[in-house]
Design a protein around this motif. Structure first.
Motif, short mmCIF file in Angstrom:
data_model
loop_
_atom_site.label_atom_id
_atom_site.label_comp_id
_atom_site.label_asym_id
_atom_site.label_seq_id
_atom_site.Cartn_x
_atom_site.Cartn_y
_atom_site.Cartn_z
N ASP A 173 0.81 -1.22 0.00
CA ASP A 173 0.00 0.00 0.00
C ASP A 173 0.84 1.27 0.00
OD1 ASP A 173 -2.52 1.13 -0.10
OD2 ASP A 173 -2.69 1.32 2.06
N GLN A 211 0.96 8.38 1.09
CA GLN A 211 1.45 7.50 2.15
C GLN A 211 2.88 7.85 2.58
OE1 GLN A 211 -1.23 6.11 2.97
NE2 GLN A 211 -1.53 4.12 2.04
N ASP A 218 2.30 5.61 6.40
CA ASP A 218 1.30 4.56 6.62
C ASP A 218 2.00 3.22 6.55
OD1 ASP A 218 -0.82 2.82 6.62
OD2 ASP A 218 -1.92 3.77 4.99
#
Ligand SMILES: Nc1ncnc2c1ncn2[C@@H]1O[C@H](COP(=O)(O)OP(=O)(O)O)[C@@H](O)[C@H]1O
Ligand SMILES: [Mg+2]
Length: 173
Positions: free
Chosen positions: A149, A155, A167
């Motif tokens: 991700d 992020q 993240d």
């Protein structure tokens, strides 16, 4: 790793609307929810608390408190992500820690971080492309974790001019 209650976390949990916000944080994520629903809920809850919204994903929203970034569950699944992130960070070797947004405190399901600067989409694809690839590979070599991700610029952040991961709740072994 254990943290005592940080004064900035206490500031959040002592808000008049904290009980109402906590109730919403405990709601389960429904399959029908869209990105727009997550964004709306994040804005609604940050307004209820009275702190500026920095950003949100699918599971958590981030508000600015005393110049730091507080990550709160948007749905019940966000609690698990905050705990996984805290434990992941706590287990990192010193050589990798500077590549992640540092954690300042954890309590009441709230994870407090140093606030990082935004990374533009352009810098993400150009300036930081090789650095990202090298870092993700290094993390895998050192820890055995495959980071997931991290394919979006949101992020990632910058702290003192250095690239950091914001993240890190999603990984596989
Ligand atoms: N330490 C931080 N400093 C600045 N912004 C942050 C920080 N942590 C998270 N954010 C912003 O908040 C957004 C939501 O947090 P994130 O951990 O990605 O939630 P989710 O797990 O729901 O995707 C991030 O995508 C990022 O833009
Ligand atoms: Mg995210």
């Amino acid at each position: 790793m254990s943290f005592s209650e940080h004064p900035s976390i206490r500031k959040i949990t002592s808000q008049l609307n904290w009980g109402e916000v906590k109730h919403h944080m405990n709601e389960h994520l429904q399959d029908i929810c869209t990105a727009e629903d997550h964004n709306k809920k994040a804005l609604y809850l940050s307004n209820l608390l009275g702190f500026p919204l920095i950003g949100n994903g699918k599971f958590r929203f981030v508000i600015e408190v005393d110049g730091a970034a507080a990550k709160l569950p948007l749905y019940s699944a966000g609690y698990r992500d905050n705990i996984e992130e805290r434990d992941f960070w706590g287990g990192l070797p010193g050589s990798l820690k500077p590549h992640f947004a540092p954690i300042l405190g954890f309590d009441n399901g709230i994870l407090l971080f140093k606030k990082a600067a935004h990374v533009s989409e352009r810098d993400f694809h150009q300036v930081y492309k090789q650095k990202r690839i090298t870092l993700i590979k290094k993390i895998q070599e050192v820890t055995g974790f495959i980071m997931e991700d991290l394919e979006s610029h949101v992020q990632w952040g910058e702290l003192k001019g250095k690239l950091v991961i914001l993240d890190f709740s999603e990984w596989t072994v």
